[in-house]
Design a protein around this motif. Structure first.
Motif, PDB file in Angstrom:
ATOM      1  N   PRO A 186      -1.407  -2.998 -13.988  1.00 31.90           N
ATOM      2  CA  PRO A 186      -1.099  -1.925 -13.041  1.00 31.90           C
ATOM      3  C   PRO A 186       0.353  -1.478 -13.184  1.00 31.90           C
ATOM      4  O   PRO A 186       1.164  -2.153 -13.821  1.00 31.90           O
ATOM      5  CB  PRO A 186      -1.298  -2.605 -11.687  1.00 31.90           C
ATOM      6  CG  PRO A 186      -0.898  -4.022 -11.942  1.00 31.90           C
ATOM      7  CD  PRO A 186      -1.294  -4.320 -13.373  1.00 31.90           C
ATOM      8  N   GLN A 187       0.641  -0.336 -12.601  1.00 29.21           N
ATOM      9  CA  GLN A 187       2.016   0.132 -12.497  1.00 29.21           C
ATOM     10  C   GLN A 187       2.591  -0.508 -11.234  1.00 29.21           C
ATOM     11  O   GLN A 187       2.123  -0.221 -10.137  1.00 29.21           O
ATOM     12  CB  GLN A 187       1.969   1.662 -12.352  1.00 29.21           C
ATOM     13  CG  GLN A 187       3.311   2.346 -12.420  1.00 29.21           C
ATOM     14  CD  GLN A 187       3.881   2.263 -13.830  1.00 29.21           C
ATOM     15  OE1 GLN A 187       3.166   2.403 -14.817  1.00 29.21           O
ATOM     16  NE2 GLN A 187       5.185   2.015 -13.918  1.00 29.21           N
ATOM     17  N   VAL A 198       4.527  -9.444   2.636  1.00 26.92           N
ATOM     18  CA  VAL A 198       3.615  -9.248   3.762  1.00 26.92           C
ATOM     19  C   VAL A 198       2.185  -9.112   3.241  1.00 26.92           C
ATOM     20  O   VAL A 198       1.969  -8.816   2.056  1.00 26.92           O
ATOM     21  CB  VAL A 198       3.997  -8.004   4.594  1.00 26.92           C
ATOM     22  CG1 VAL A 198       5.368  -8.192   5.226  1.00 26.92           C
ATOM     23  CG2 VAL A 198       3.962  -6.741   3.748  1.00 26.92           C
ATOM     24  N   THR A 199       1.206  -9.274   4.131  1.00 25.15           N
ATOM     25  CA  THR A 199      -0.191  -9.146   3.736  1.00 25.15           C
ATOM     26  C   THR A 199      -0.431  -7.744   3.171  1.00 25.15           C
ATOM     27  O   THR A 199      -0.007  -6.758   3.760  1.00 25.15           O
ATOM     28  CB  THR A 199      -1.112  -9.362   4.951  1.00 25.15           C
ATOM     29  OG1 THR A 199      -0.673  -8.504   6.004  1.00 25.15           O
ATOM     30  CG2 THR A 199      -1.058 -10.797   5.440  1.00 25.15           C
ATOM     31  N   GLY A 200      -1.059  -7.666   2.016  1.00 26.57           N
ATOM     32  CA  GLY A 200      -1.351  -6.363   1.419  1.00 26.57           C
ATOM     33  C   GLY A 200      -0.200  -5.790   0.605  1.00 26.57           C
ATOM     34  O   GLY A 200      -0.235  -4.641   0.189  1.00 26.57           O
ATOM     35  N   GLY A 243       0.683  -6.810  -2.337  1.00 31.42           N
ATOM     36  CA  GLY A 243       0.389  -6.863  -3.769  1.00 31.42           C
ATOM     37  C   GLY A 243       0.949  -8.100  -4.444  1.00 31.42           C
ATOM     38  O   GLY A 243       1.323  -8.062  -5.618  1.00 31.42           O
ATOM     39  N   THR A 255      -0.725 -10.660  -5.387  1.00 34.57           N
ATOM     40  CA  THR A 255      -1.613 -11.062  -6.476  1.00 34.57           C
ATOM     41  C   THR A 255      -1.307 -10.256  -7.738  1.00 34.57           C
ATOM     42  O   THR A 255      -1.135 -10.824  -8.820  1.00 34.57           O
ATOM     43  CB  THR A 255      -3.077 -10.874  -6.056  1.00 34.57           C
ATOM     44  OG1 THR A 255      -3.235 -11.375  -4.732  1.00 34.57           O
ATOM     45  CG2 THR A 255      -4.012 -11.592  -6.985  1.00 34.57           C
ATOM     46  N   PHE A 279       1.516  -2.240  -0.068  1.00 33.35           N
ATOM     47  CA  PHE A 279       1.459  -1.384  -1.231  1.00 33.35           C
ATOM     48  C   PHE A 279       0.918  -0.001  -0.861  1.00 33.35           C
ATOM     49  O   PHE A 279       0.007   0.125  -0.056  1.00 33.35           O
ATOM     50  CB  PHE A 279       0.573  -1.999  -2.321  1.00 33.35           C
ATOM     51  CG  PHE A 279       0.452  -1.127  -3.532  1.00 33.35           C
ATOM     52  CD1 PHE A 279       1.513  -1.012  -4.416  1.00 33.35           C
ATOM     53  CD2 PHE A 279      -0.683  -0.370  -3.749  1.00 33.35           C
ATOM     54  CE1 PHE A 279       1.425  -0.188  -5.518  1.00 33.35           C
ATOM     55  CE2 PHE A 279      -0.782   0.465  -4.855  1.00 33.35           C
ATOM     56  CZ  PHE A 279       0.279   0.558  -5.733  1.00 33.35           C
ATOM     57  N   ARG A 285      -5.665  -2.267   5.804  1.00 36.25           N
ATOM     58  CA  ARG A 285      -5.191  -2.459   4.434  1.00 36.25           C
ATOM     59  C   ARG A 285      -5.476  -1.248   3.556  1.00 36.25           C
ATOM     60  O   ARG A 285      -4.992  -1.164   2.434  1.00 36.25           O
ATOM     61  CB  ARG A 285      -5.820  -3.720   3.849  1.00 36.25           C
ATOM     62  CG  ARG A 285      -5.327  -4.974   4.537  1.00 36.25           C
ATOM     63  CD  ARG A 285      -6.124  -6.191   4.124  1.00 36.25           C
ATOM     64  NE  ARG A 285      -5.916  -6.554   2.736  1.00 36.25           N
ATOM     65  CZ  ARG A 285      -5.018  -7.452   2.315  1.00 36.25           C
ATOM     66  NH1 ARG A 285      -4.246  -8.053   3.183  1.00 36.25           N
ATOM     67  NH2 ARG A 285      -4.897  -7.732   1.046  1.00 36.25           N
TER      68      ARG A 285
HETATM   69  P1  ADP Z   1      -1.580  -9.485  -1.095  1.00 38.98           P
HETATM   70  O1  ADP Z   1      -2.083 -10.519  -2.051  1.00 38.98           O
HETATM   71  O2  ADP Z   1      -0.093  -9.440  -1.018  1.00 38.98           O
HETATM   72  O3  ADP Z   1      -2.213  -9.520   0.271  1.00 38.98           O
HETATM   73  P2  ADP Z   1      -2.973  -7.706  -2.806  1.00 38.98           P
HETATM   74  O4  ADP Z   1      -2.479  -8.179  -4.116  1.00 38.98           O
HETATM   75  O5  ADP Z   1      -4.331  -8.105  -2.373  1.00 38.98           O
HETATM   76  O6  ADP Z   1      -1.946  -8.068  -1.680  1.00 38.98           O
HETATM   77  O7  ADP Z   1      -2.856  -6.102  -2.785  1.00 38.98           O
HETATM   78  C1  ADP Z   1      -3.394  -5.296  -1.758  1.00 38.98           C
HETATM   79  C2  ADP Z   1      -4.131  -4.126  -2.374  1.00 38.98           C
HETATM   80  O8  ADP Z   1      -3.213  -3.240  -3.005  1.00 38.98           O
HETATM   81  C3  ADP Z   1      -5.128  -4.543  -3.435  1.00 38.98           C
HETATM   82  O9  ADP Z   1      -6.261  -3.717  -3.364  1.00 38.98           O
HETATM   83  C4  ADP Z   1      -4.372  -4.306  -4.722  1.00 38.98           C
HETATM   84  O10 ADP Z   1      -5.230  -4.077  -5.802  1.00 38.98           O
HETATM   85  C5  ADP Z   1      -3.544  -3.087  -4.382  1.00 38.98           C
HETATM   86  N1  ADP Z   1      -2.303  -3.048  -5.158  1.00 38.98           N
HETATM   87  C6  ADP Z   1      -1.206  -3.808  -4.960  1.00 38.98           C
HETATM   88  N2  ADP Z   1      -0.248  -3.525  -5.857  1.00 38.98           N
HETATM   89  C7  ADP Z   1      -0.746  -2.556  -6.658  1.00 38.98           C
HETATM   90  C8  ADP Z   1      -0.225  -1.820  -7.779  1.00 38.98           C
HETATM   91  N3  ADP Z   1       1.002  -2.028  -8.246  1.00 38.98           N
HETATM   92  N4  ADP Z   1      -1.028  -0.894  -8.331  1.00 38.98           N
HETATM   93  C9  ADP Z   1      -2.263  -0.667  -7.854  1.00 38.98           C
HETATM   94  N5  ADP Z   1      -2.801  -1.321  -6.812  1.00 38.98           N
HETATM   95  C10 ADP Z   1      -2.062  -2.246  -6.204  1.00 38.98           C
END
Ligand code: ADP
Ligand code: ZN
Length: 725
Positions: free
Chosen positions: A191-192, A221-223, A225, A227, A377, A586
């Motif tokens: 991803p970007q 924070v939750t959401g 990104g 992961t 995000f 989210r």
């Molecule tokens: P966290 O683990 O911090 O709760 P996630 O990794 O689940 O957050 O991300 C939340 C949502 O945002 C997911 O659907 C994820 O795919 C999307 N997302 C986060 N960062 C990006 C990114 N750089 N590009 C595209 N989608 C993203």
């Protein structure tokens, strides 16, 4: 002149026996870390050759040494992992053998490569169909496994299964334990990243590239990104041909995670958890040990596997208490992960939206490196959090949903959006009693109430698993139909929702309903396809899931976790509610969170409502500091148990009487443990509280080592306990 004696020290996998010396026969080339078979009395047992200097000198007469019988064909346990085993045994006051059993994952190490035969149903019915055979056939529809596994699953003897194989009802399937795992592709779908994500990712990827030991606390924070961000570190480790371990706290989280991983890296990773078939276990063990499996996603026990070339460990949802193992070797996977990174020199990432206070403290004193992603995000905003004061905005009698929350649920239904009601209590009601005589249903094996599970029509003990059908009449006074349920569990909230909002489609999500990866995947699919309006769930649904249409979270009883009064009650409540709240809003639609409480001014609730995380952590840190509690001081619990109450008390008294006097170390008890009976054993407890400068483990080892106990008494030490029961 005689050739020099080749003497080796072997740690047997059998507990209760310390390391033993053996002679290495001529021509056998073995070094520390090699897995061997050795004789003990008439038996032949597995063990691992260990470094001599670890256990001190206790030379056995050379003439008495017996020969090592054979060298098992598998990669030796590396030096870094051996140091980790030493450390775990030392720190958690346990035996090398107990830790090594996790490394060798029961028998996974001893199978040589090749094929294994499993069995599955053919669809044929045997001519002679005994009730046991019929039951086995029913239970094993669609199953596959070794004879032993099938027998265990169906609850019949091996012979029944063998008979069915002979009769043609089961057919053999040949499984290769060498089938390689497909390669994950680091650049499959990158991803970007946004700026904050990129900064965090860069810090992690350069540590991976350098192969240096750093512990990162990835705090977003939750959401936000997290992961996606740590996936960049995973990608870098893949490019460096290193192995990666991702630890997840719950099996229920694995399935959505695997899907996400596949979207990012093109293939599913190997997985490791407790209910795997032994063939799967062997395949993964081998592929990890020979380095061919690059990525493993697993439960905490994966931490001890013999990675050939480890380059990164991610602990996701690192604040989760399920990373603490509560039986056998009582270790904390978060801490062991850090030590593994240190011994084998690679970075470790602790990812969480609500880091453990201990982890934040390590960042504050400069031992760990903090990485922050401060906002969600994309367009998603953090949800708005409000408290509902139950003393003012009260639900009806025998109801638990306040009018304000009910109204919010109705609005979501009208708009076709989803809601989550969070209550950390499985079953229908936590307590059942007799209206006439007041009799309470208690577990016969434990100091705990039987919990009513209405969906499966029984009462269950959440500590030992004891179950009984709900009786028609009170066993104490004999009156019929007098039993009443006290308080709510998720099933009761679900009933209430169905009564108040009959058109709503609800689902109860707890470890009772999401007990396998398949069930969890089914749940996710139902919610994603919008076949569900309201989820009623325990902490199991408060983490990891990403449901964009979910815009309302209601916390049914925020005070529940604060009552326990244990060391981490406030922190845990804060984390649970923050994680639950983190499921709301989210996607593009904003989220709203209601917290039902009788104490809206409690610091935990106030901090959540104000969205002031730091205020909460700072106040809590101050409190821990003044109490000398972790991370500023340390605890260890010594639990003494026996089926005989008097014996447990006497053993505990003997330990108490021998308690050492040390500056900076206090010993409380013995006293009956809060769970004074568990699984039919009486329990006594001593609690050790020590300043960090005290060598607590060494003192406890010497203290307990000097006392003899009857065989029927068990003495266990829980270092850095999380449960104070
Ligand atoms: P966290 O683990 O911090 O709760 P996630 O990794 O689940 O957050 O991300 C939340 C949502 O945002 C997911 O659907 C994820 O795919 C999307 N997302 C986060 N960062 C990006 C990114 N750089 N590009 C595209 N989608 C993203
Ligand atoms: Zn019980």
């Amino acid at each position: 002149m005689n050739p020099p004696l080749k003497r080796v020290r072997v740690v047997l996998l059998t507990q209760a026996i310390g390391p033993l010396d053996y002679r290495l026969p001529d021509g056998m080339n073995a070094k520390p870390g090699c897995v061997v078979m050795v004789p003990l009395g008439p038996r032949k047992l597995p063990g691992v050759i260990w470094d001599e200097d670890i256990f001190g000198d206790d030379p056995v007469d050379a003439k008495k040494l017996r020969n090592v019988l054979e060298l098992v064909e598998c990669p030796p346990i590396g030096k870094g992992l051996r140091r980790l085993v030493d450390w775990v045994a030392d720190y958690y006051l346990t035996q090398h053998s107990a830790v090594l059993r996790m490394v060798l994952a029961s028998s996974a190490a001893f199978t040589t490569s090749g094929t294994i035969t499993e069995y599955r149903r053919t669809g044929l019915e045997p001519a002679r169909l005994t009730p046991q055979r019929a039951a086995a056939l029913d239970a094993l529809e669609g199953a596959q496994g070794l004879v032993r596994e099938l027998a265990a699953e169906a609850g019949v003897s091996d012979n029944i299964i063998r008979g069915l194989i002979k009769a043609g009802a089961f057919e053999p399937v040949t499984i290769s334990v060498d089938t390689p795992f497909p390669e994950a592709l680091p650049d499959f779908a990158a991803p970007q990243l946004n700026a904050a994500q990129q900064t965090a990712a860069d810090a992690m990827t350069s540590a991976v590239r350098e192969g240096s030991f750093t512990t990162f606390v990835l705090d977003g924070v939750t959401g936000s990104g997290k992961t996606e961000t740590y996936f960049e570190a995973v990608a870098e480790a893949l490019r460096q041909k290193k192995q990666i371990l991702v630890l997840l706290p719950e099996i229920a989280l694995t399935q959505p995670f695997l899907k996400r991983f596949e979207e990012r890296f093109g293939v599913e990773p190997a997985t490791w958890h407790s209910n795997m078939r032994s063939t799967q276990r062997r395949r993964v063990w081998r592929a990890i040990a020979d380095g061919s499996a690059k990525v493993l996603v697993g439960a905490r026990s994966a931490l001890f596997l013999p990675f050939a070339n480890p380059g990164l460990i991610i602990v996701d949802e690192a604040h989760e208490t399920s990373f603490k193992q509560e039986d056998g070797v009582r270790y904390h996977a978060r801490d062991v992960a850090v030590m593994r990174g240190r011994f084998e020199r690679f970075p470790v990432v602790l990812a969480s939206a609500t880091p453990a206070l201990e982890s934040r403290h390590m960042v504050a004193i400069g031992r760990y490196k903090g990485l922050e992603i401060p906002s969600r995000f994309g367009a998603a905003k953090m949800p708005e959090i409000k408290a509902i004061d139950l003393t003012v905005d009260a639900p009806e009698r025998q109801h638990w949903i306040a009018p304000t929350l009910l109204k919010a649920l109705e609005e979501r239904l009208d708009r076709g959006e989803q809601s989550l009601l969070f209550l950390n209590r499985r079953g229908y009601a936590p307590l059942t009693l007799c209206r006439t005589c007041g009799h309470r249903f208690q577990c016969p094996n434990c100091t705990s109430w039987m919990v009513e599970h209405r969906l499966v029509r029984r009462l269950a003990c959440h500590h030992c698993g004891h179950v009984m059908p709900p009786p028609e009449e009170c066993p104490e006074c004999g009156e019929a139909d007098t039993l009443v349920a006290c308080g709510p569990g998720v099933e009761r909230i679900s009933d209430e929702v169905n009564r108040l909002l009959p058109e709503a489609r609800t689902i109860v999500a707890t470890s009772d309903t999401l007990w396998s990866p398949e069930k969890a995947a089914e749940f996710v699919a139902r919610v994603e396809s919008k076949a569900v309006d309201i989820i009623i769930g325990t902490q199991l649904v408060t983490k990891g899931y990403h449901f964009p249409e979910l815009t309302l979270v209601g916390v049914i009883d925020a005070d529940l976790g604060l009552e326990g009064g244990d060391l981490r009650a406030a922190e845990r409540t804060f984390q649970q509610i923050a994680q639950a709240a983190g499921r709301a809003g989210r996607g593009e639609k904003p989220g709203e969170v209601f917290i039902q409480t009788r104490n809206p001014n409690h610091p935990v609730i106030a901090a959540l409502v104000a969205g002031d995380r730091d205020a909460f952590y700072d106040a809590e840190t101050e409190q821990r500091k003044s109490a000398g509690a972790p991370p500023f001081g340390r605890f260890a619990a010594i639990i003494i148990s026996s089926e005989d109450e008097r014996e447990a008390i006497e053993a505990a008294r003997a330990i108490g009487a021998a308690a050492p006097r040390t500056d900076g170390m206090y010993i409380y008890g013995p006293a009956p443990a809060p769970l004074a009976m568990l699984r039919g054993r009486y329990r006594q407890r001593l609690l050790v509280h020590a300043q960090r400068s005290v060598e607590m483990q060494a003192i406890i080892r010497e203290w307990l080592g000097g006392i003899q106990f009857p065989r029927s008494v068990r003495v266990g030490v829980d270092v850095d306990p999380y449960s104070f029961l």
